[in-house]
Design an enzyme around this catalytic site. Sequence first.
Site: not given
Lengths: 155, 155
Positions: A52, A54, A82, A85
């Site tokens: 992701h 992040e 999420c 993260c």
Amino acid sequence: MSNGFMARAIELSLENVRSGKGGPFATVIVKHGKIIAEGSNEVTSVNDPTAHGEIVAIREACRRLRTFQLSDCEIYTTCEPCPMCLGAIYWTRCARVYFANTIEDAAKIGFSDAFIYDEIRRPVTRRQLPMIPLMREEAQQAFRAWQEKRDRIPY
Amino acid sequence: MSNGFMARAIELSLENVRSGKGGPFATVIVKHGKIIAEGSNEVTSVNDPTAHGEIVAIREACRRLRTFQLSDCEIYTTCEPCPMCLGAIYWTRCARVYFANTIEDAAKIGFSDAFIYDEIRRPVTRRQLPMIPLMREEAQQAFRAWQEKRDRIPY
């Protein structure tokens, strides 16, 4: 309110959709007023479910700073993180997080973030994902070894 | 009950403390009765706060299988996953998780997992980590572009 760092992250998220590299998400990490790392979602192009925006940006920032914590850093991310993260962000010990889209916005376009938050908030035995305890007694050995290790590096 | 896959993960977690590579945690991923990936905690040696055993093993399994999901896989991990790793596990769509030590055990030897679970269970505005909304309207562009993209790859 407009902000140059978030504007940059949004630009990256748009580029990411156009290029087909991954989902519509990107992150910028700032230290002392300067961007030290950028990351876009690469899940489907790199075959890495952890890639992701992040996580990509955190790994890059730590690589550059040669550290496993980002204590004085700020994270600008185009969507509320999420649970994966957000967990990663806590481990970095960063100072604060700015986010644009919300978890509800992400759910509306088909992402599982809201479902995962629901699951994580439930006790282990009441999740849809089966989580089964096994061999706790034996695994305690490594925890004891850790406690007894004089030169351990805490994190 | 003893289990060969968990015994292997415990062995790796012990080796990890002895070698000084990182924390007392390791993970093994199994598909159709065979180990397809192993991972140990490398946070402090690799300078990567995301390099928990689970994440290391998930990335390795996906690299080997050339996929971003681990649908028929089982994860054996020496400690109940932290929120970051549990989030990652949900994104893999794996079948089930076996764990040995608990979050409470990890807290007792100084790890932040329990604190992070507490934080994640709170609403955004009531966390110790400041999380500040910013430029949601502008960020929606990338979400719209994603929805309009015909060849998008969902995950």
